[in-house]
Write a protein that holds these residues in place. Sequence first.
Motif, short mmCIF file in Angstrom:
data_model
loop_
_atom_site.label_atom_id
_atom_site.label_comp_id
_atom_site.label_asym_id
_atom_site.label_seq_id
_atom_site.Cartn_x
_atom_site.Cartn_y
_atom_site.Cartn_z
N ASP A 155 -16.30 4.79 -1.11
CA ASP A 155 -16.32 3.70 -2.09
C ASP A 155 -15.59 2.47 -1.56
N LEU A 156 -14.41 2.70 -0.98
CA LEU A 156 -13.61 1.59 -0.46
C LEU A 156 -14.35 0.85 0.65
N ASN A 157 -15.04 1.58 1.51
CA ASN A 157 -15.84 0.94 2.56
C ASN A 157 -16.97 0.11 1.97
N ILE A 158 -17.61 0.64 0.93
CA ILE A 158 -18.69 -0.09 0.27
C ILE A 158 -18.13 -1.32 -0.44
N MET A 159 -16.97 -1.18 -1.06
CA MET A 159 -16.33 -2.32 -1.71
C MET A 159 -16.00 -3.42 -0.69
N GLU A 160 -15.55 -3.02 0.48
CA GLU A 160 -15.26 -4.00 1.53
C GLU A 160 -16.53 -4.75 1.94
N LYS A 161 -17.62 -4.00 2.14
CA LYS A 161 -18.89 -4.61 2.53
C LYS A 161 -19.41 -5.54 1.43
N THR A 162 -19.31 -5.07 0.20
CA THR A 162 -19.79 -5.87 -0.93
C THR A 162 -18.99 -7.16 -1.07
#
Length: 919
Positions: free
Chosen positions: A654-661
């Motif tokens: 989730d944190l990786n996706i939040m960073e990308k988003t």
Amino acid sequence: MSRFLIFSWLYLLSIPLYAQDIKVVDLTCGYRNNPAGIDIPNPNLSWKLQSSKHNVMQVAYQILVSENPSNLKKNKGEVWDTKKVNSGQSIQVIYKGTKLQSTKTYYWKVHVWDNYGNESEWSSTAYWQMGLLNTADWKGAKWIAYEKLTDSNINTLPTDGKKDKYNGNNTLPMFRKGFTVTKTIKKATAFISGLGHFEMSLNGLKVGDDFLAPGWTKYDKEALYITYDLTKQLKKGENAIGVMLGNGFYYIPPVKERYRKLKVAYGYPKMICRLLIEYSDGTSANIVSNQTWKTTPSPITFSSIYGGEDYNANLEQKGWNSVGFNDAKWKSALLVNGPKLNAQMEEPVKVFEYTSALKTTPVPNGEWVYDMRQNSSAIIELKVRGKKGDTVRITPAELIKEDGSVTQKNMGGPSYFTYILKGEGVETWRPKFFYTGFRYLQVKGAIPSGKENASNKVIIENLKALHIRNAAEQVGKFSSSNELFNKTFSLIDWAIKSNMVSVFTDCPHREKLGWLEELHLMGSSVRYNYNAAPLFKKALQDMKNSQLASGLIPEISPEYVKFEWGGDMFRDSPEWGSSGVLMPWYLYQWYGDKQAMLNYYPMMQQYINYLGTKANGNILSQGLGDWYDLGPKPPGVSQLTPMGVTGTAIYYYDLNIMEKTATLLGKKADAMTYAKLAIEVRKSFNNKFVDAKTKQYATGSQAANAMAVYMGLVEEKDKIAVIENLVKDIRDRKNSLTAGDIGYRYVLRVLEDAGKSDVIFDMNSRSDVPGYGMQLAKGATALTESWAALPSVSNNHFMLGHLMEWLYSGLGGIRQEENSIAFKHIKIEPEVVGDLTSADVSYNSPYGNISTKWTKTDKNFTLEINIPVNTKATVYFPVLPNYDLSEEYNSLVKDGGTENGKTKVAVGSGYYKFNLKHQ
């Protein structure tokens, strides 16, 4: 391996062989063809391109939008004329013209220029109709009802196990409104909502072909309305509107004799309607719901989304929804309050194919059981002859007992259909507001036509099962030389179809609830098969509406019940709530839909912040873990993988996706915060769960090792060793799986990515251990809740169908290259494993149809592919010794060298046929 790759670098010489054409097709607004009821001010427009040439790319486009089709024919776009835009964008083009007006219809067309200097013809004209953009646009329409539930009995979030406040059946009402049309009609549009569900008719005929309209929602936050074009049905002179209402999830009647999973009570059924009539002379009129409408009880005497539906034909009022009916004995409608209204943007639920009985069998109690062949989400259609007052009861079930009679133990009961005859020849009936999942139907009080009928019972002339599902267009196809895989595809597909309504449900009978882990884990399997993007976007809104002030996204959305058994484990699992973070990103990856990330970024942030408050030393241990894995005990909460492994792994993801988003949305500070926290979570995860010597995570379960690899938690130097541990565990178990609802998708993803589809093949091409093969061997016709098709649980369940994704991406080889969006850069890499000799797979992507068809013999391997216009692809060929590679049509392909021992070539759009021949 020796290779001879045919190139045609002088490709321009071959152009005369092809028609110099490019065609614009399949115009969509909000993912749909010619939609009505668009209630966003700047909808997204997309189109696809066709050409018989190779390597065609769009380099520019022009869009025209007009309120008048005749202007469009003259190539005038007074609402929006983009002029020539030098861009290759053909999906998700945001409307930026004149401000759009409620109820207006807008007509549009496109033409494009390609990289060969060709200009297309204008596309065919498409349109969209706006909905109602604000409350004032309802023109004074009121919510109306037959009766009102007292405030003290309203229960919008019941807790399981609590006693009822109230017992009793409610009235299922009918409404009617007569009116006169005095002028020539240009266009007529109805905007209508009925809660829980409605069926509208005009002049005695049903409006639309939908079922269970509108889609169900978190009703204290919003309700959906439907837009219908009534131009052809409305007539000059006298007209009559009729509306019937059902309970749905808006109200579940607390009748003790009928099954119900939960006790939600938002209120009694109600409706709101605006009929806009536009006349040829430029004037207009509105018919709106208010207290001048008349109402009375309908012949539906009981309806529950869980308990079934009863209909008494003797209570019918002939012609009630037609002109000339005398409604003097009906009462005036009651004015009530209702929730906020938004347009339904997803496809409606509809009635699809039907099945007749494979056989009818008498059972010991004198009743009859119909085997409808297929376990599916369905309703019945009953045709009977009998005496006035005769009663037929039909009990649906997935399974039968040893004596041939049905059992509802695994799906919740008693739940049934009841029809009371009026005694007028052949009578036909379908329920309007209830569906369930079943294969078998047990009939009480009637006998199949042609059977001995000494007691003069009702005669059943016909009994059908009518499959119902969301009308999302099917966009994928799969077949192969392996019959077990073909049957597995059908098994999973029936579970997808049966649980794709206006919510992605777990099962079509016992719960019908939107358990959220399915969205991100089964999402790819669904997207390869169906154009369900609008339904996924609705799921995001349901999550937003269900999110708590704390930031928690409950495991069920819309949240209709608070399960307190086991504390909060059925409300707070990161593997479930994380759909709120992952789905906006997946919509972007698959469809290029950036708007979803913009709209739901606050929800994503609130949830990730909530997880941070629950983390203990960066470890999340709450929830269900790898639900329904295969351990020594009956399936349920994770057995083989310790709590904390799957929850923390998905937290890191989730944190990786939040960073990308955040990066994509230009929120640099947020991106840095999420990246920094992700580093800390990764460190804590490895400190707690990895054995540095053995390279095993936690207990070394399949779920633990696979998720650690997939989420990027494993150090690069240890990745091969962890994957080898995963493979060894599978091989040591004689190629059988142990991972459950959460872990199995990642087992498949890691194996495929590592080039180990042979292991996937071996795991799933057998029927002697729990898995798809065993389910089929036990007679399942839809995916079951448990790997072993246990008779004690659901036998039509959505959650374990992860192999579907591999059938497309692995056997079909249809994937995206890393960092590609919406299949703009395609990766074709079919896995030729096991005893497979062929596969034929296609996926109609946002840019057009991608297909692969391969055959393998002792001496040859042939691969036919189609790459859509405006995309490119890299094609990877299986590792075969001493083969020459050629392309049959001498088309322009570019040598890409080798990767992981595989020959690869780069191609543009078009059809190609590659041959690998043994030297």
